[in-house]
Design a protein around this motif. Structure first.
Motif, PDB file in Angstrom:
ATOM      1  N   GLY A 214       0.835  -1.189   0.000  1.00 36.91           N
ATOM      2  CA  GLY A 214       0.000   0.000   0.000  1.00 36.91           C
ATOM      3  C   GLY A 214       0.871   1.240   0.000  1.00 36.91           C
ATOM      4  O   GLY A 214       2.102   1.180   0.173  1.00 36.91           O
ATOM      5  N   PRO A 215       0.269   2.394  -0.206  1.00 39.65           N
ATOM      6  CA  PRO A 215       1.055   3.627  -0.292  1.00 39.65           C
ATOM      7  C   PRO A 215       1.766   3.945   1.027  1.00 39.65           C
ATOM      8  O   PRO A 215       1.121   4.044   2.086  1.00 39.65           O
ATOM      9  N   HIS A 216       3.045   4.059   0.958  1.00 35.94           N
ATOM     10  CA  HIS A 216       3.848   4.414   2.142  1.00 35.94           C
ATOM     11  C   HIS A 216       5.266   4.785   1.683  1.00 35.94           C
ATOM     12  O   HIS A 216       5.608   4.629   0.508  1.00 35.94           O
ATOM     13  N   VAL A 217       6.087   5.257   2.641  1.00 37.60           N
ATOM     14  CA  VAL A 217       7.501   5.562   2.375  1.00 37.60           C
ATOM     15  C   VAL A 217       8.341   4.629   3.234  1.00 37.60           C
ATOM     16  O   VAL A 217       8.139   4.544   4.455  1.00 37.60           O
ATOM     17  N   HIS A 218       9.241   3.894   2.578  1.00 32.12           N
ATOM     18  CA  HIS A 218      10.239   3.138   3.338  1.00 32.12           C
ATOM     19  C   HIS A 218      11.408   4.091   3.579  1.00 32.12           C
ATOM     20  O   HIS A 218      12.059   4.554   2.639  1.00 32.12           O
ATOM     21  N   TYR A 219      11.717   4.378   4.865  1.00 29.73           N
ATOM     22  CA  TYR A 219      12.745   5.364   5.217  1.00 29.73           C
ATOM     23  C   TYR A 219      13.881   4.677   5.965  1.00 29.73           C
ATOM     24  O   TYR A 219      13.662   4.009   6.979  1.00 29.73           O
ATOM     25  N   GLU A 220      15.106   4.820   5.437  1.00 33.35           N
ATOM     26  CA  GLU A 220      16.280   4.237   6.078  1.00 33.35           C
ATOM     27  C   GLU A 220      17.310   5.322   6.391  1.00 33.35           C
ATOM     28  O   GLU A 220      17.438   6.313   5.652  1.00 33.35           O
ATOM     29  N   VAL A 221      18.059   5.094   7.468  1.00 33.43           N
ATOM     30  CA  VAL A 221      19.256   5.891   7.774  1.00 33.43           C
ATOM     31  C   VAL A 221      20.422   4.915   7.828  1.00 33.43           C
ATOM     32  O   VAL A 221      20.405   3.948   8.606  1.00 33.43           O
ATOM     33  N   ARG A 222      21.430   5.154   6.982  1.00 33.04           N
ATOM     34  CA  ARG A 222      22.577   4.255   6.916  1.00 33.04           C
ATOM     35  C   ARG A 222      23.842   5.029   7.317  1.00 33.04           C
ATOM     36  O   ARG A 222      24.089   6.138   6.834  1.00 33.04           O
ATOM     37  N   VAL A 223      24.621   4.415   8.211  1.00 34.09           N
ATOM     38  CA  VAL A 223      25.883   5.006   8.670  1.00 34.09           C
ATOM     39  C   VAL A 223      27.004   4.070   8.247  1.00 34.09           C
ATOM     40  O   VAL A 223      27.019   2.895   8.642  1.00 34.09           O
ATOM     41  N   ASN A 224      27.905   4.620   7.443  1.00 35.29           N
ATOM     42  CA  ASN A 224      28.988   3.812   6.872  1.00 35.29           C
ATOM     43  C   ASN A 224      28.432   2.569   6.168  1.00 35.29           C
ATOM     44  O   ASN A 224      28.931   1.451   6.335  1.00 35.29           O
ATOM     45  N   ASN A 225      27.333   2.825   5.425  1.00 36.61           N
ATOM     46  CA  ASN A 225      26.664   1.812   4.600  1.00 36.61           C
ATOM     47  C   ASN A 225      26.014   0.685   5.404  1.00 36.61           C
ATOM     48  O   ASN A 225      25.683  -0.361   4.863  1.00 36.61           O
ATOM     49  N   ARG A 226      25.774   0.904   6.712  1.00 34.56           N
ATOM     50  CA  ARG A 226      25.054  -0.067   7.526  1.00 34.56           C
ATOM     51  C   ARG A 226      23.799   0.599   8.070  1.00 34.56           C
ATOM     52  O   ARG A 226      23.854   1.728   8.582  1.00 34.56           O
ATOM     53  N   PRO A 227      22.641  -0.071   7.948  1.00 36.90           N
ATOM     54  CA  PRO A 227      21.393   0.533   8.437  1.00 36.90           C
ATOM     55  C   PRO A 227      21.384   0.638   9.968  1.00 36.90           C
ATOM     56  O   PRO A 227      21.887  -0.234  10.667  1.00 36.90           O
ATOM     57  N   VAL A 228      20.859   1.809  10.462  1.00 34.42           N
ATOM     58  CA  VAL A 228      20.683   2.002  11.895  1.00 34.42           C
ATOM     59  C   VAL A 228      19.230   2.368  12.129  1.00 34.42           C
ATOM     60  O   VAL A 228      18.481   2.690  11.216  1.00 34.42           O
ATOM     61  N   ASP A 229      18.813   2.298  13.389  1.00 31.96           N
ATOM     62  CA  ASP A 229      17.417   2.589  13.742  1.00 31.96           C
ATOM     63  C   ASP A 229      17.122   4.073  13.490  1.00 31.96           C
ATOM     64  O   ASP A 229      17.722   4.942  14.127  1.00 31.96           O
ATOM     65  N   PRO A 230      16.231   4.409  12.569  1.00 30.77           N
ATOM     66  CA  PRO A 230      15.937   5.838  12.275  1.00 30.77           C
ATOM     67  C   PRO A 230      15.242   6.565  13.429  1.00 30.77           C
ATOM     68  O   PRO A 230      15.172   7.805  13.397  1.00 30.77           O
ATOM     69  N   SER A 231      14.714   5.811  14.418  1.00 29.10           N
ATOM     70  CA  SER A 231      13.965   6.469  15.477  1.00 29.10           C
ATOM     71  C   SER A 231      14.808   7.506  16.232  1.00 29.10           C
ATOM     72  O   SER A 231      14.285   8.510  16.738  1.00 29.10           O
ATOM     73  N   SER A 232      16.131   7.281  16.302  1.00 30.11           N
ATOM     74  CA  SER A 232      16.993   8.244  17.009  1.00 30.11           C
ATOM     75  C   SER A 232      17.185   9.513  16.211  1.00 30.11           C
ATOM     76  O   SER A 232      17.722  10.500  16.724  1.00 30.11           O
ATOM     77  N   TYR A 233      16.760   9.530  14.936  1.00 26.70           N
ATOM     78  CA  TYR A 233      16.881  10.726  14.084  1.00 26.70           C
ATOM     79  C   TYR A 233      15.541  11.394  13.867  1.00 26.70           C
ATOM     80  O   TYR A 233      15.478  12.387  13.126  1.00 26.70           O
ATOM     81  N   LEU A 234      14.498  10.839  14.479  1.00 26.21           N
ATOM     82  CA  LEU A 234      13.172  11.427  14.263  1.00 26.21           C
ATOM     83  C   LEU A 234      12.899  12.562  15.232  1.00 26.21           C
ATOM     84  O   LEU A 234      11.997  13.358  14.986  1.00 26.21           O
TER      85      LEU A 234
END
Length: 307
Positions: A287-307
């Motif tokens: 369904g319509p949504h945005v998949h949002y990632e934050v990657r540090v040194n090409n490794r995904p981290v939890d985006p909640s700390s950037y929200l």
């Protein structure tokens, strides 16, 4: 009887130029000697008088010139004293201004640059208290000493001001770096709506989700969460559908997936809050949504700390 030598007489004839009566003056030998001695003594006395008068004249002239020279020297010295006193007053005024400016800059910048000024020379003076001591008139020597001390202290405070200037430059660079880091650090949600799938394991541990899903209306704008450069813009065959990657520097990348359309291109510089795509349901999506990632040194981290 008196001798011939003793009775010898001298006659002085006075002959008028107009042929008048000739007059004779008879002088004995003794009177003649007295007259000659008197003439010599009178001449010597006259010469002595002329010499003394000449000496007195030239001595007075020299004394007058000496007095004038002393008066001129005293005038020059007084002018020099006045000039030195004015310079000392100006230097003290400059020193007070430097002190005030230094304190103000330290207060504004919250930078405490240690001073190398003589603490005893910079102590606050309470003029309401008792004062005393011998009264000594200022002269060139003590005024020169005061000037040398003031010039030294002014130079010290100028050095302090230069140190403070350098500290302010360093502080400004740090602030600019922090500001740059702030605008290039992801912050906030890329779109409105609610989180429909969190970061981490889901579906009973059968899948690891490297970002968060934010459900929103189809066609809603997707915005960059920080300044950066577009490195990916378009279709991704790995399940993301239409995807945008933004490189924010310092090893940080944000990723936006499942967009209905992308409105930026690779190499483009974008600002935080700028629209980069629109919400869709492309790729692996239910369904319509945005998949949002934050990657540090090409490794995904939890985006909640950037929200």
């Amino acid at each position: 009887m008196p001798s011939e030598k003793q009775c010898r007489e001298y006659t002085i004839k006075l002959i008028p130029s107009d042929g008048g009566t000739v007059r004779n003056i008879h002088l004995t030998s003794r009177l003649f000697k007295y007259a000659i001695a008197s003439l010599i003594a009178g001449g010597l006395l006259l010469i002595a008088v002329f010499c003394f008068a000449g000496y007195s004249f030239f001595a007075n002239k020299v004394d007058k010139q000496t007095i004038e020279d002393l008066q001129n020297a005293n005038t020059i010295q007084q002018e020099k004293l006045t000039e030195l006193a004015q310079k000392a007053t100006q230097l003290q005024s400059d020193l007070d201004k430097l002190n005030a400016t230094e304190k103000e800059l330290k207060s504004i910048s919250n930078i405490d640059v240690p001073t190398t000024d003589d603490s005893s020379a910079s102590q606050n003076v309470n003029t309401d208290g008792g004062q005393g001591g011998p009264v000594i008139a200022p002269d060139v020597q003590n005024l020169s000493e005061v000037l040398a001390n003031l010039e030294k202290r002014v130079a010290i405070h100028q050095e302090n001001m230069e140190n403070l200037r350098q500290a302010l430059i360093t502080q400004r660079k740090q602030q600019d770096l922090m500001a740059e880091k702030s605008i290039t650090t992801p912050m906030g949600m890329p779109t409105g709506g609610s989180i429909s799938s969190p970061y981490g394991f889901r579906w009973n541990g059968t899948d690891f989700h490297p970002g968060i899903d934010i459900a929103n209306d189809y066609g809603a704008p997707i915005r960059a969460t920080a300044d950066g450069v577009i490195t990916t813009a378009g279709w991704n065959s790995g399940g993301y559908g239409n995807m945008v990657d933004i490189d924010h520097g310092n090893g940080i990348i944000t990723r936006y997936g499942h967009a209905s359309s992308v409105v930026v291109s690779v190499g483009q510089h974008v600002k935080r809050g700028q629209i980069i795509a629109y919400v869709g349901s492309t790729g692996f999506s239910t369904g319509p949504h945005v998949h949002y990632e934050v990657r540090v040194n090409n490794r995904p981290v939890d985006p909640s700390s950037y929200l």
